[in-house]
Design a protein around this motif. Structure first.
Motif: not given
Ligand code: NAD
Length: 333
Positions: A51-73
């Motif tokens: 189990x991982x913390x429930x606040x971690x979310x995932x997407x297949x949408x790259x644009x959504x991930x890029x726009x989500x934050x200013x820190x990209x891992x």
């Protein structure tokens, strides 16, 4: 702080848990639909089924991930890094800090991830680059077992920023350095020696042989790091020798496992194919061989490992060739 992780495999999802533990909000992007569903609907780590913390979310949408934050891992295998960065670049609207946690060297070009980022990402959107590396089996970090990593950046302020983002008093200690070349190179090339160590185990050799290959392998890693402009002390630190210690002797290491199969007589394709996750070490052997040739370095272990990888020599013959080398003083430098 919002943080985007590109690549939600064994390491990416584990780091998502670290960041969640540190009260950051994480969005993972992965191309594997099953992984994304597992994280979002079952809150399970895609590889370890923990189990991982429930606040971690995932997407297949790259644009959504890029726009989500200013820190990209960045946590995709190095062979996919240029493609992923090329997809990210046109989506950028604000300056981003890129944190690379992948280990390896680009196939064919032998470039490090910092070089690929600099080539592909438009300067106006690049706030900076930090590489985070060191001895870290995801299998242990996911269980919050004590671990130390090093954050490398030519910009000391950014390295310290990443140190603060990831450090966790309970299980994760982060050091900083300005030696990006040393950290990236050591973290990549140690995988080559890990395969050699695995091959020795697969051939049924004992711990003496592994100690021989690892110790003499360290000398080769250090020569490569220094030839490329990194510092010797970095090669002896967490990202070099530290990472070699965990990688070259553990069944948790896919590079060690790959070597094990080679040592048992599997072909290179069979050896890679039997490890589910990415095996960076075969590419590291090829890259280390090319670097050695270019800088005229004495790399007997890498050179013979290269012959094995090319299918021109068996693991057994490789060992014989190493043992038959002319006798010499134990000089390191
Ligand atoms: N596993 C570890 O313990 C560990 C620890 C430290 C560093 N690393 C490094 O981290 C990197 C990733 O390792 P891993 O163990 O997580 O590998 P992995 O194979 O488990 O995960 C890689 C993930 O990247 C995804 N991916 C591939 N191409 C993609 C793309 N174009 N866009 C988005 N996602 C993509 C895959 O679907 C997969 O989920 C490697 O360079 C490895 O050396 C791994």
């Amino acid at each position: 702080m919002n943080i985007s992780i590109i690549g939600g495999g064994a390491w990416g999802t584990t780091l998502a848990q670290v960041l969640s533990d540190n009260s950051h909000k994480v969005l993972i992007r992965d191309i594997n639909e099953q992984f994304v569903e597992k994280i979002n609907h079952k809150h399970l780590h895609p590889y370890f089924d923990l189990l991982v913390p429930t606040d971690i979310v995932a997407t297949m949408d790259l644009e959504e991930a890029v726009n989500y934050s200013d820190v990209i891992v960045l946590c995709v295998p190095t062979k996919a890094m240029r493609t992923v960065l090329t997809e990210i670049n046109p989506l950028l609207k604000t300056k981003k800090l890129f944190i690379n946690v992948s280990k390896g060297i680009e196939p064919d070009s032998s470039k490090r991830v910092s070089e690929i980022v600099e080539e592909v990402i438009a300067k106006k959107y690049l706030r900076g680059y930090v590489c985070l590396s060191g001895p870290s089996h995801a299998e242990e970090v996911i269980l919050r077992k004590a671990t130390a990593l090093v954050a490398a950046s030519t910009n000391n302020k950014l390295a310290k920023e990443v140190q603060q983002i990831f450090a966790n008093d309970n299980y994760l200690r982060i050091y900083t350095t300005d030696d990006v070349i040393g950290v990236e190179t050591g973290g990549a090339i140690k995988n080559a020696i890990a395969i050699v160590s695995g091959a020795a185990a697969g051939m049924g050799l004992g711990e003496n042989a592994r100690a021989m290959l690892i110790t003499r392998g360290v000398k080769e890693i250090v020569s490569i790091v220094v030839a490329l402009g990194g510092k010797m002390e970095t090669a002896y630190g967490l990202s070099g020798v530290g990472d070699l210690i965990v990688t070259a002797s553990s069944m948790n290491s896919r590079n060690f496992q790959c070597g094990l199969r080679i040592g048992k007589g599997a072909s290179i394709d069979e050896a890679i194919g039997s490890v589910v996750q990415s095996v960076e070490g075969i590419r590291a052997i090829n890259a280390a061989y090319e670097i050695g040739k270019k800088y005229k370095l004495e790399l007997p272990i890498i050179n013979i490992a290269y012959e094995v990888v090319q299918g021109r020599c068996s693991a057994k013959d490789a060992l014989t060739a190493l043992l038959k080398r002319s006798l010499k003083d134990e000089k390191y430098w």
